[in-house]
Design an enzyme around this catalytic site. Structure first.
Site, PDB file in Angstrom:
ATOM      1  N   GLU A  44     -51.239 -70.767   5.319  1.00  0.00           N
ATOM      2  CA  GLU A  44     -49.670 -70.570   5.780  1.00  0.00           C
ATOM      3  C   GLU A  44     -49.461 -70.500   7.239  1.00  0.00           C
ATOM      4  O   GLU A  44     -50.044 -69.691   7.901  1.00  0.00           O
ATOM      5  CB  GLU A  44     -49.166 -69.249   4.847  1.00  0.00           C
ATOM      6  CG  GLU A  44     -47.762 -68.865   5.149  1.00  0.00           C
ATOM      7  CD  GLU A  44     -47.535 -67.465   4.844  1.00  0.00           C
ATOM      8  OE1 GLU A  44     -46.466 -66.842   5.489  1.00  0.00           O
ATOM      9  OE2 GLU A  44     -48.177 -67.033   3.837  1.00  0.00           O
ATOM     10  N   LYS A 134     -45.172 -62.880  -4.094  1.00  0.00           N
ATOM     11  CA  LYS A 134     -45.933 -62.138  -3.059  1.00  0.00           C
ATOM     12  C   LYS A 134     -45.607 -60.784  -2.947  1.00  0.00           C
ATOM     13  O   LYS A 134     -44.685 -60.310  -2.905  1.00  0.00           O
ATOM     14  CB  LYS A 134     -45.384 -62.761  -1.873  1.00  0.00           C
ATOM     15  CG  LYS A 134     -45.777 -61.962  -0.311  1.00  0.00           C
ATOM     16  CD  LYS A 134     -45.090 -62.962   0.721  1.00  0.00           C
ATOM     17  CE  LYS A 134     -45.213 -61.853   2.090  1.00  0.00           C
ATOM     18  NZ  LYS A 134     -44.815 -62.617   3.373  1.00  0.00           N
TER      19      LYS A 134
END
Length: 207
Positions: A44, A134
């Protein structure tokens, strides 16, 4: 609005993700290749500056060439979603739960991974069809939070982010976390190797 089951495949190979924040294109590409070579398939790159977006573009191009998924992080505006799509990101990650960003990401064809920190957040996300979430900040929430959440929300798959590193990743995985994401700890150049070591099976007794 639809779900984000695309992460079932994106995170299938390894329970780890590296977050390359503000490192520039060259360093980000170097660390991404190292992670991929060691078996950490998910990467990411948060996009908070034009330089971050360019770094994402470079790493995403390299990732596609190797069949690796590269996501855009800290996606908190519709403009970020647009930038992520144009840079070639495979998914988006956000620090909190924002239905507008989730919807924009899904509309762009990018599975969203929004952040949650409470049972209310999780319940709202589930109502919108999301099963990958998340948990942020994971180190503050603690391993007990994930154990508790398994009771009412057994279908949710959590990615632990925030304060994570090679020294505390395993207890979170043992608590039921599906993926541990490590970011700022990567300033320590030994982190990627130590994280990759978690992917190796434990030696059998007597070996």
């Amino acid at each position: 609005m639809s779900g984000n089951t695309g992460f079932d495949e994106l995170f299938a190979e390894a329970p780890l993700m590296v977050i390359l924040r503000g490192l520039g294109a060259e360093r980000s590409l170097e660390l991404a290749h190292k992670a991929w070579d060691l078996g950490i398939t998910s990467v990411e790159l948060p996009i908070q500056t034009p330089a971050d977006v360019e770094a994402l573009r470079v790493v995403a191009d390299a990732g596609r060439a190797q069949g690796k998924a590269v996501g855009a992080g800290t996606v908190i505006t519709p403009e970020h979603v647009r930038q992520a799509k144009e840079a070639g990101a495979a998914f988006t990650v956000s620090p909190g739960y924002d239905r507008e960003i989730v919807g924009a990401s899904i509309a762009a064809g990018l599975p969203p991974l929004p952040g949650v920190a409470t049972a209310t957040d999780v319940q709202l996300a589930l109502r919108d069809g999301l099963t990958w979430l998340k948990a942020f900040p994971a180190s503050v929430l603690g391993t007990g939070w994930f154990t508790a959440m398994r009771g009412p929300f057994p279908q949710v798959r959590f990615v632990a982010t925030g304060g994570m590193d090679a020294s505390n990743a395993q207890p979170f995985l043992d608590a039921g976390v599906r993926v541990v994401a490590v970011g700022s700890a990567l300033a320590d150049e030994t982190q990627v190797d130590r994280l990759a070591a978690l992917l190796k099976p434990a030696p059998r007794p007597g070996r």
